[in-house]
Motif scaffolding. Structure first.
Motif, PDB file in Angstrom:
ATOM      1  N   GLN A 294      51.628 129.150 163.324  1.00 11.06           N
ATOM      2  CA  GLN A 294      50.770 128.313 164.165  1.00 11.06           C
ATOM      3  C   GLN A 294      50.196 127.146 163.380  1.00 11.06           C
ATOM      4  OE1 GLN A 294      50.074 128.511 167.593  1.00 11.06           O
ATOM      5  NE2 GLN A 294      49.290 126.480 167.097  1.00 11.06           N
ATOM      6  N   HIS A 295      49.700 127.409 162.177  1.00 15.00           N
ATOM      7  CA  HIS A 295      49.120 126.344 161.358  1.00 15.00           C
ATOM      8  C   HIS A 295      50.181 125.319 160.956  1.00 15.00           C
ATOM      9  CE1 HIS A 295      45.704 129.324 160.202  1.00 15.00           C
ATOM     10  NE2 HIS A 295      45.497 128.753 161.381  1.00 15.00           N
ATOM     11  N   THR A 296      51.403 125.772 160.726  1.00 12.96           N
ATOM     12  CA  THR A 296      52.493 124.854 160.380  1.00 12.96           C
ATOM     13  C   THR A 296      52.848 123.982 161.586  1.00 12.96           C
ATOM     14  OG1 THR A 296      53.339 126.444 158.774  1.00 12.96           O
ATOM     15  CG2 THR A 296      54.829 124.680 159.441  1.00 12.96           C
ATOM     16  N   ARG A 297      52.902 124.577 162.772  1.00 18.93           N
ATOM     17  CA  ARG A 297      53.165 123.791 163.987  1.00 18.93           C
ATOM     18  C   ARG A 297      52.054 122.764 164.204  1.00 18.93           C
ATOM     19  NH1 ARG A 297      54.669 128.937 165.960  1.00 18.93           N
ATOM     20  NH2 ARG A 297      52.638 129.142 166.970  1.00 18.93           N
ATOM     21  N   ASN A 298      50.802 123.179 164.006  1.00 25.09           N
ATOM     22  CA  ASN A 298      49.678 122.255 164.148  1.00 25.09           C
ATOM     23  C   ASN A 298      49.793 121.084 163.170  1.00 25.09           C
ATOM     24  OD1 ASN A 298      47.313 124.977 164.666  1.00 25.09           O
ATOM     25  ND2 ASN A 298      48.528 123.884 166.161  1.00 25.09           N
ATOM     26  N   TYR A 299      50.194 121.392 161.942  1.00 21.83           N
ATOM     27  CA  TYR A 299      50.347 120.356 160.923  1.00 21.83           C
ATOM     28  C   TYR A 299      51.465 119.392 161.297  1.00 21.83           C
ATOM     29  CZ  TYR A 299      50.854 118.173 156.355  1.00 21.83           C
ATOM     30  OH  TYR A 299      50.934 117.262 155.334  1.00 21.83           O
ATOM     31  N   ALA A 300      52.572 119.927 161.779  1.00 23.02           N
ATOM     32  CA  ALA A 300      53.698 119.078 162.203  1.00 23.02           C
ATOM     33  C   ALA A 300      53.256 118.153 163.337  1.00 23.02           C
ATOM     34  CB  ALA A 300      54.874 119.944 162.635  1.00 23.02           C
ATOM     35  N   LYS A 301      52.478 118.669 164.252  1.00 14.61           N
ATOM     36  CA  LYS A 301      51.989 117.855 165.373  1.00 14.61           C
ATOM     37  C   LYS A 301      51.066 116.740 164.866  1.00 14.61           C
ATOM     38  CE  LYS A 301      50.062 118.037 169.940  1.00 14.61           C
ATOM     39  NZ  LYS A 301      48.827 118.305 170.569  1.00 14.61           N
ATOM     40  N   ARG A 302      50.208 117.063 163.902  1.00 16.99           N
ATOM     41  CA  ARG A 302      49.326 116.031 163.325  1.00 16.99           C
ATOM     42  C   ARG A 302      50.145 114.944 162.637  1.00 16.99           C
ATOM     43  NH1 ARG A 302      46.377 120.505 161.740  1.00 16.99           N
ATOM     44  NH2 ARG A 302      46.947 120.266 159.545  1.00 16.99           N
ATOM     45  N   GLN A 303      51.223 115.343 161.966  1.00 18.53           N
ATOM     46  CA  GLN A 303      52.080 114.353 161.316  1.00 18.53           C
ATOM     47  C   GLN A 303      52.703 113.417 162.353  1.00 18.53           C
ATOM     48  OE1 GLN A 303      54.663 117.049 159.139  1.00 18.53           O
ATOM     49  NE2 GLN A 303      53.857 116.249 157.209  1.00 18.53           N
ATOM     50  N   LEU A 304      53.211 113.986 163.438  1.00 22.61           N
ATOM     51  CA  LEU A 304      53.817 113.173 164.493  1.00 22.61           C
ATOM     52  C   LEU A 304      52.796 112.202 165.081  1.00 22.61           C
ATOM     53  CD1 LEU A 304      55.941 115.931 166.258  1.00 22.61           C
ATOM     54  CD2 LEU A 304      56.804 114.039 164.847  1.00 22.61           C
ATOM     55  N   THR A 305      51.585 112.674 165.274  1.00 26.87           N
ATOM     56  CA  THR A 305      50.518 111.824 165.800  1.00 26.87           C
ATOM     57  C   THR A 305      50.222 110.690 164.823  1.00 26.87           C
ATOM     58  OG1 THR A 305      49.551 113.682 166.993  1.00 26.87           O
ATOM     59  CG2 THR A 305      48.107 111.803 166.571  1.00 26.87           C
ATOM     60  N   TRP A 306      50.174 111.005 163.552  1.00 30.30           N
ATOM     61  CA  TRP A 306      49.899 110.003 162.526  1.00 30.30           C
ATOM     62  C   TRP A 306      50.978 108.923 162.532  1.00 30.30           C
ATOM     63  CZ3 TRP A 306      52.069 108.079 158.027  1.00 30.30           C
ATOM     64  CH2 TRP A 306      51.199 107.359 157.192  1.00 30.30           C
ATOM     65  N   PHE A 307      52.241 109.329 162.597  1.00 31.72           N
ATOM     66  CA  PHE A 307      53.339 108.359 162.570  1.00 31.72           C
ATOM     67  C   PHE A 307      53.345 107.472 163.812  1.00 31.72           C
ATOM     68  CE2 PHE A 307      55.530 111.202 159.434  1.00 31.72           C
ATOM     69  CZ  PHE A 307      55.568 110.269 158.422  1.00 31.72           C
ATOM     70  N   ARG A 308      52.844 107.988 164.932  1.00 33.40           N
ATOM     71  CA  ARG A 308      52.815 107.190 166.166  1.00 33.40           C
ATOM     72  C   ARG A 308      51.921 105.970 166.036  1.00 33.40           C
ATOM     73  NH1 ARG A 308      51.609 111.670 169.222  1.00 33.40           N
ATOM     74  NH2 ARG A 308      53.492 112.887 169.115  1.00 33.40           N
ATOM     75  N   ARG A 309      51.014 105.974 165.078  1.00 30.61           N
ATOM     76  CA  ARG A 309      50.149 104.798 164.871  1.00 30.61           C
ATOM     77  C   ARG A 309      50.959 103.583 164.476  1.00 30.61           C
ATOM     78  NH1 ARG A 309      45.688 106.027 160.557  1.00 30.61           N
ATOM     79  NH2 ARG A 309      47.585 106.131 159.351  1.00 30.61           N
ATOM     80  N   TYR A 310      52.090 103.811 163.845  1.00 33.56           N
ATOM     81  CA  TYR A 310      52.917 102.732 163.337  1.00 33.56           C
ATOM     82  C   TYR A 310      54.053 102.470 164.313  1.00 33.56           C
ATOM     83  CZ  TYR A 310      50.299 103.783 159.172  1.00 33.56           C
ATOM     84  OH  TYR A 310      49.267 104.002 158.283  1.00 33.56           O
ATOM     85  N   THR A 311      53.805 101.531 165.198  1.00 28.41           N
ATOM     86  CA  THR A 311      54.826 101.189 166.182  1.00 28.41           C
ATOM     87  C   THR A 311      55.744 100.122 165.620  1.00 28.41           C
ATOM     88  OG1 THR A 311      53.469  99.476 167.169  1.00 28.41           O
ATOM     89  CG2 THR A 311      53.230 101.700 168.080  1.00 28.41           C
ATOM     90  N   LYS A 312      56.820  99.840 166.306  1.00 20.65           N
ATOM     91  CA  LYS A 312      57.769  98.805 165.847  1.00 20.65           C
ATOM     92  C   LYS A 312      57.135  97.430 165.815  1.00 20.65           C
ATOM     93  CE  LYS A 312      61.777 101.361 167.286  1.00 20.65           C
ATOM     94  NZ  LYS A 312      62.937 101.476 168.132  1.00 20.65           N
ATOM     95  N   GLU A 313      56.103  97.241 166.630  1.00 22.21           N
ATOM     96  CA  GLU A 313      55.439  95.937 166.678  1.00 22.21           C
ATOM     97  C   GLU A 313      54.478  95.742 165.515  1.00 22.21           C
ATOM     98  OE1 GLU A 313      54.998  98.077 169.605  1.00 22.21           O
ATOM     99  OE2 GLU A 313      56.983  97.355 170.180  1.00 22.21           O
ATOM    100  N   ALA A 314      54.072  96.834 164.871  1.00 25.34           N
ATOM    101  CA  ALA A 314      53.038  96.742 163.819  1.00 25.34           C
ATOM    102  C   ALA A 314      53.555  96.071 162.570  1.00 25.34           C
ATOM    103  CB  ALA A 314      52.522  98.135 163.473  1.00 25.34           C
TER     104      ALA A 314
END
Length: 139
Positions: free
Chosen positions: A119-139
């Motif tokens: 569960q903690h690993t899945r939560n961490y993976a989700k946080r990573q995905l959220t973090w990467f979403r900050r960087y869009t192609k337009e940025a």
């Protein structure tokens, strides 16, 4: 006293972060790490590459990987680390070791520890995905 703004961001019991903040502030003439980061740009061009995978497939890979870690001796490895370095080893606070160490201390059974590890690993993976979403192609 050196940097009250940064001090408010750090929990008083987080000795490691307090020491790092003091070192940084002292070495950078009182400037906070967050302020210095805003001003600085890397001396090179960079491009962020993110491999996206369907969430369900990612979670299945996490489950499989953790099962392999357990079968390859993560419990025994954790026991050796505790025996050699003690309970205060910083590595024992990381995902996986933390849950297995909790099992070794008798705080929970192995099945629960493994479920929490996953569960903690899945939560961490989700946080990573959220973090990467900050960087869009337009940025």
């Amino acid at each position: 006293q050196l940097n009250p703004t940064e001090a408010k961001k750090i929990h008083p019991n987080n000795v490691y972060s307090i020491i790092r903040a003091l070192e940084f502030t002292t070495l950078n003439n009182g400037e906070a790490k967050s302020e210095k980061a805003k001003k600085s740009k890397p001396p090179f061009d960079w491009e962020l590459q993110v491999i996206e995978i369907e969430r369900q497939k990612l979670y299945q890979q996490i489950e499989t990987r953790i099962d392999e870690q357990i079968s390859c001796g993560l419990v025994q490895e954790t026991e050796k680390l505790v025996a050699q370095y003690g309970q205060e080893l910083p590595a024992l606070t990381s995902i996986g070791y933390k849950e297995i160490n909790s099992y070794l201390k008798g705080e929970q059974d192995l099945e629960t520890a493994i479920k929490l590890f996953k569960q903690h690993t899945r939560n961490y993976a989700k946080r990573q995905l959220t973090w990467f979403r900050r960087y869009t192609k337009e940025a």
